[in-house]
Design an enzyme around this catalytic site. Structure first.
Site, PDB file in Angstrom:
ATOM      1  N   GLY A  29       2.511 -11.888   1.055  1.00 32.04           N
ATOM      2  CA  GLY A  29       1.243 -11.559   0.387  1.00 32.04           C
ATOM      3  C   GLY A  29       1.497 -10.927  -0.975  1.00 32.04           C
ATOM      4  O   GLY A  29       2.641 -10.678  -1.368  1.00 32.04           O
ATOM      5  N   SER A  30       0.393 -10.638  -1.671  1.00 30.80           N
ATOM      6  CA  SER A  30       0.491 -10.165  -3.057  1.00 30.80           C
ATOM      7  C   SER A  30       0.993  -8.730  -3.158  1.00 30.80           C
ATOM      8  O   SER A  30       1.434  -8.300  -4.215  1.00 30.80           O
ATOM      9  CB  SER A  30      -0.882 -10.282  -3.731  1.00 30.80           C
ATOM     10  OG  SER A  30      -1.822  -9.465  -3.052  1.00 30.80           O
ATOM     11  N   GLY A  86       2.082  -6.034   3.744  1.00 30.27           N
ATOM     12  CA  GLY A  86       0.730  -5.613   3.383  1.00 30.27           C
ATOM     13  C   GLY A  86      -0.213  -5.745   4.564  1.00 30.27           C
ATOM     14  O   GLY A  86       0.206  -6.021   5.689  1.00 30.27           O
ATOM     15  N   ALA A  87      -1.485  -5.540   4.310  1.00 29.69           N
ATOM     16  CA  ALA A  87      -2.511  -5.703   5.352  1.00 29.69           C
ATOM     17  C   ALA A  87      -3.842  -6.006   4.678  1.00 29.69           C
ATOM     18  O   ALA A  87      -4.040  -5.693   3.505  1.00 29.69           O
ATOM     19  CB  ALA A  87      -2.633  -4.433   6.195  1.00 29.69           C
ATOM     20  N   GLY A  99      -3.264 -11.606   8.133  1.00 27.52           N
ATOM     21  CA  GLY A  99      -3.364 -13.036   8.345  1.00 27.52           C
ATOM     22  C   GLY A  99      -4.298 -13.771   7.418  1.00 27.52           C
ATOM     23  O   GLY A  99      -4.413 -14.988   7.473  1.00 27.52           O
ATOM     24  N   GLU A 107       4.711 -12.975  10.917  1.00 31.26           N
ATOM     25  CA  GLU A 107       4.642 -11.535  10.606  1.00 31.26           C
ATOM     26  C   GLU A 107       4.633 -10.726  11.889  1.00 31.26           C
ATOM     27  O   GLU A 107       5.373  -9.764  12.040  1.00 31.26           O
ATOM     28  CB  GLU A 107       3.376 -11.224   9.800  1.00 31.26           C
ATOM     29  CG  GLU A 107       3.420 -11.757   8.380  1.00 31.26           C
ATOM     30  CD  GLU A 107       2.118 -11.555   7.657  1.00 31.26           C
ATOM     31  OE1 GLU A 107       1.073 -11.427   8.316  1.00 31.26           O
ATOM     32  OE2 GLU A 107       2.135 -11.511   6.406  1.00 31.26           O
ATOM     33  N   LYS A 125      -8.140  -1.424   1.010  1.00 31.57           N
ATOM     34  CA  LYS A 125      -7.922  -2.011   2.342  1.00 31.57           C
ATOM     35  C   LYS A 125      -8.324  -1.045   3.459  1.00 31.57           C
ATOM     36  O   LYS A 125      -8.333  -1.422   4.631  1.00 31.57           O
ATOM     37  CB  LYS A 125      -6.457  -2.412   2.516  1.00 31.57           C
ATOM     38  CG  LYS A 125      -5.880  -3.291   1.413  1.00 31.57           C
ATOM     39  CD  LYS A 125      -6.583  -4.632   1.331  1.00 31.57           C
ATOM     40  CE  LYS A 125      -5.925  -5.579   0.363  1.00 31.57           C
ATOM     41  NZ  LYS A 125      -4.600  -6.023   0.732  1.00 31.57           N
TER      42      LYS A 125
HETATM   43  O1  DER Z   1      -1.919 -12.522   5.268  1.00 29.21           O
HETATM   44  C1  DER Z   1      -1.235 -11.508   5.471  1.00 29.21           C
HETATM   45  O2  DER Z   1      -0.875 -11.150   6.600  1.00 29.21           O
HETATM   46  C2  DER Z   1      -0.947 -10.599   4.302  1.00 29.21           C
HETATM   47  O3  DER Z   1       0.167  -9.784   4.570  1.00 29.21           O
HETATM   48  C3  DER Z   1      -2.180  -9.729   4.098  1.00 29.21           C
HETATM   49  O4  DER Z   1      -2.360  -9.008   5.279  1.00 29.21           O
HETATM   50  C4  DER Z   1      -2.056  -8.814   2.911  1.00 29.21           C
HETATM   51  O5  DER Z   1      -2.057  -9.632   1.773  1.00 29.21           O
HETATM   52  P1  DER Z   1      -2.245  -8.984   0.320  1.00 29.21           P
HETATM   53  O6  DER Z   1      -1.134  -7.977   0.181  1.00 29.21           O
HETATM   54  O7  DER Z   1      -2.093 -10.166  -0.597  1.00 29.21           O
HETATM   55  O8  DER Z   1      -3.613  -8.360   0.282  1.00 29.21           O
END
Ligand code: DER
Length: 235
Positions: A29-30, A86-87, A99, A107, A125
């Protein structure tokens, strides 16, 4: 500070937990991509040594290779020292929704094998309860008779006003396929899903479901970057 700058601050803070010789779960993720980049940079500078990365997606696999992180997998390293990821949502008990980037299965496998799982987020978040954002609650399912499974998931959470949508790559209708060759059903809930453990078990009992995006009682540390600075909280 932009949201991406906050994500970078949280990611760099998490990398401070990385020690030479560790086996690391590399998130997707970002936000996690900043941590992967930083680990690669420290390896390149010789500030970190003997790191083995276990990627949580093909995308992270590629990024890790591009920044020079040696990679392996769960078959070779069934116990991992530290995962950084991330989450999409974090509740006050460090339960997560993940997800929305489509990588939840790998993950959850990798992060479930970790001694320490550090979650890195920007403050947007944080939620009071999972589902509060009213955004997607992802469920990975087998493609076989996906309409049947989607409908069963919708009926399972009927009281919460659940609508199930098959994830598409784009509006043109191409179906999104995960790294594992599966589909994703995004659940949209109008009301609180209730007891998370009960909901989790019920979803997983449905034949055709592979895994869902609620990561309950898995994270050990939460790093939040916000306007007022960055905080580290252990469970
Ligand atoms: O899709 C995922 O599981 C990513 O880890 C998501 O939970 C967090 O993505 P982000 O850091 O781009 O917001």
């Amino acid at each position: 500070l932009t949201q991406d700058e906050l994500k970078k601050i949280a990611a760099y803070k998490a990398v401070e937990f990385v020690e030479s010789g560790m086996v690391l779960g590399l998130g997707t993720g970002s936000t996690a991509c900043h941590a992967v980049a930083k680990i690669g940079e420290l390896l390149q500078q010789g500030k970190l040594k003997n790191i083995v990365g276990i990627p949580t997606s093909k995308k992270t696999h590629e990024q890790a290779i591009s920044v020079g992180i040696p990679l392996s997998d769960l078959d070779s390293y069934p116990v991992i020292d530290l995962a950084i990821d991330g989450a999409d949502e974090v509740d006050p008990f460090l339960n997560l929704v993940k997800g929305r980037g489509g990588s939840l299965l790998r993950e959850k496998m990798v992060e479930g094998a970790c001694k320490k799982f550090v979650v890195i987020v920007d403050e947007t978040k944080l939620v009071n309860y999972l589902g509060e954002s009213k955004l997607a609650m992802p469920v990975e399912i087998v493609p076989f008779c996906w309409k049947f499974t989607a409908r069963r998931l919708e009926l399972m959470f009927e009281e919460a006003g659940c609508v199930a949508k098959l994830r598409k790559v784009s509006e043109d209708g191409e179906i999104y396929v995960t790294d594992n060759g599966n589909y994703i059903i995004d659940l949209y809930l109008k009301k609180d899903i209730g007891d998370l453990k009960v909901a989790s078990d019920e979803i997983l009992r449905l034949a055709g479901v592979v895994e869902h995006g609620m990561f309950l009682d898995m994270a050990t540390t939460l790093i939040v970057a916000g306007k007022l600075g960055v905080t580290v909280r252990n469970k």
